[in-house]
Write a protein that holds these residues in place. Sequence first.
Motif, short mmCIF file in Angstrom:
data_model
loop_
_atom_site.label_atom_id
_atom_site.label_comp_id
_atom_site.label_asym_id
_atom_site.label_seq_id
_atom_site.Cartn_x
_atom_site.Cartn_y
_atom_site.Cartn_z
N ASN A 217 6.52 -1.35 -11.49
CA ASN A 217 5.60 -2.37 -10.98
C ASN A 217 5.21 -2.12 -9.53
OD1 ASN A 217 5.61 -3.74 -13.41
ND2 ASN A 217 7.31 -5.08 -12.84
N THR A 218 6.16 -1.62 -8.73
CA THR A 218 5.86 -1.38 -7.32
C THR A 218 4.80 -0.30 -7.16
OG1 THR A 218 8.10 -2.02 -6.68
CG2 THR A 218 6.85 -0.70 -5.11
N LEU A 219 4.95 0.80 -7.91
CA LEU A 219 3.96 1.88 -7.84
C LEU A 219 2.60 1.39 -8.33
CD1 LEU A 219 3.28 4.79 -7.24
CD2 LEU A 219 4.06 5.40 -9.54
N ALA A 220 2.60 0.59 -9.42
CA ALA A 220 1.34 0.06 -9.93
C ALA A 220 0.67 -0.84 -8.90
CB ALA A 220 1.60 -0.71 -11.23
N ALA A 221 1.47 -1.65 -8.22
CA ALA A 221 0.91 -2.55 -7.19
C ALA A 221 0.35 -1.75 -6.01
CB ALA A 221 1.99 -3.51 -6.71
N LEU A 222 1.06 -0.68 -5.63
CA LEU A 222 0.57 0.16 -4.53
C LEU A 222 -0.74 0.86 -4.90
CD1 LEU A 222 3.89 1.80 -3.29
CD2 LEU A 222 2.45 0.22 -2.01
N ASN A 223 -0.80 1.37 -6.14
CA ASN A 223 -2.04 2.02 -6.59
C ASN A 223 -3.20 1.03 -6.64
OD1 ASN A 223 -1.12 4.68 -6.93
ND2 ASN A 223 -0.22 4.21 -8.91
N HIS A 224 -2.92 -0.18 -7.12
CA HIS A 224 -3.97 -1.21 -7.17
C HIS A 224 -4.44 -1.54 -5.75
CE1 HIS A 224 -6.15 -4.78 -8.47
NE2 HIS A 224 -5.53 -5.45 -7.52
N SER A 225 -3.49 -1.67 -4.83
CA SER A 225 -3.84 -2.04 -3.45
C SER A 225 -4.65 -0.95 -2.77
CB SER A 225 -2.57 -2.32 -2.65
OG SER A 225 -1.86 -3.41 -3.20
N ARG A 226 -4.29 0.31 -3.00
CA ARG A 226 -5.03 1.37 -2.31
C ARG A 226 -6.44 1.53 -2.86
NH1 ARG A 226 -2.66 7.38 -3.79
NH2 ARG A 226 -2.52 7.19 -6.04
N HIS A 227 -6.64 1.25 -4.16
CA HIS A 227 -7.99 1.31 -4.70
C HIS A 227 -8.84 0.15 -4.16
CE1 HIS A 227 -6.18 3.82 -8.12
NE2 HIS A 227 -6.96 4.61 -7.39
N LYS A 228 -8.22 -1.00 -4.02
CA LYS A 228 -8.94 -2.14 -3.41
C LYS A 228 -9.30 -1.84 -1.96
CE LYS A 228 -9.13 -5.22 -6.71
NZ LYS A 228 -10.45 -5.69 -7.22
N LEU A 229 -8.38 -1.20 -1.26
CA LEU A 229 -8.63 -0.86 0.14
C LEU A 229 -9.81 0.10 0.26
CD1 LEU A 229 -7.57 -1.07 3.10
CD2 LEU A 229 -6.22 0.97 2.63
#
Length: 243
Positions: A217-229
């Motif tokens: 979940n942490t990696l998925a959240a980081l990937n989601h956040s960087r795409h939003k950024l």
Amino acid sequence: MLRFLARCVALLCAVLFVPVAVATLFFHATGTRLPEAQTYKDTLDRAQFYTKAPSVLAETLSRGLEAGLANTGTGNAQEKELHRLLRELKPAEWESLLGAALPPALLRREFEGGLDQLFAFLHRDEAPPSMKISFVGLREAIRSPEMEETYLRLLRQKPAYTASLPVEAVPLSYNPTAEQLPAARENFRAIAALVASQIPESVDLLAELVNADRSGNTLAALNHSRHKLRDYANIARWSPVLP
């Protein structure tokens, strides 16, 4: 009628231009600067972080050790002596020793390197989640002649040794005599080597955070956040078109 409507639309656009332009200037500035590592490097410089860090760490360590080291410690004589030193060092003494162990150039190199790795992950799909901080320089600084000289300067500010005082393997409450000094220096080097040996060569803060979560979940959240950024940065980059 069409001319009247056109003039109304033109008037409305003219009225909206100023607030939209002001908002866009702010959005463009933040959206293009916040996703860049250099922004945070400049902020740390302006805050004089690298020169103030030893003072802040000294206060934090002093309070933490005061609360957490009520006993003399366990282990061999060397470890017990280390616990005694940690417990008896005052904030000003911590600051002097940390200043020798964490010179600004070393702190800058590691923090800026960590920021570069973090933002490389945010901007590039092929970059792994990594923010690796090396402690090799810290370990070397702890065992360095500069650290020993800092310790000796602290001793020169202490009252001279008298026969009524208990002898300490690594003196801290008094300034040893010329006869005691060689042994004190040798014992300090041994304590410094012990401290350095207990520090890892490096720690990857981001990778450890990701690896600690086996669910992913942490990696998925980081990937989601960087795409939003990235989306935010792209919108900000093109936002001046709107005014």
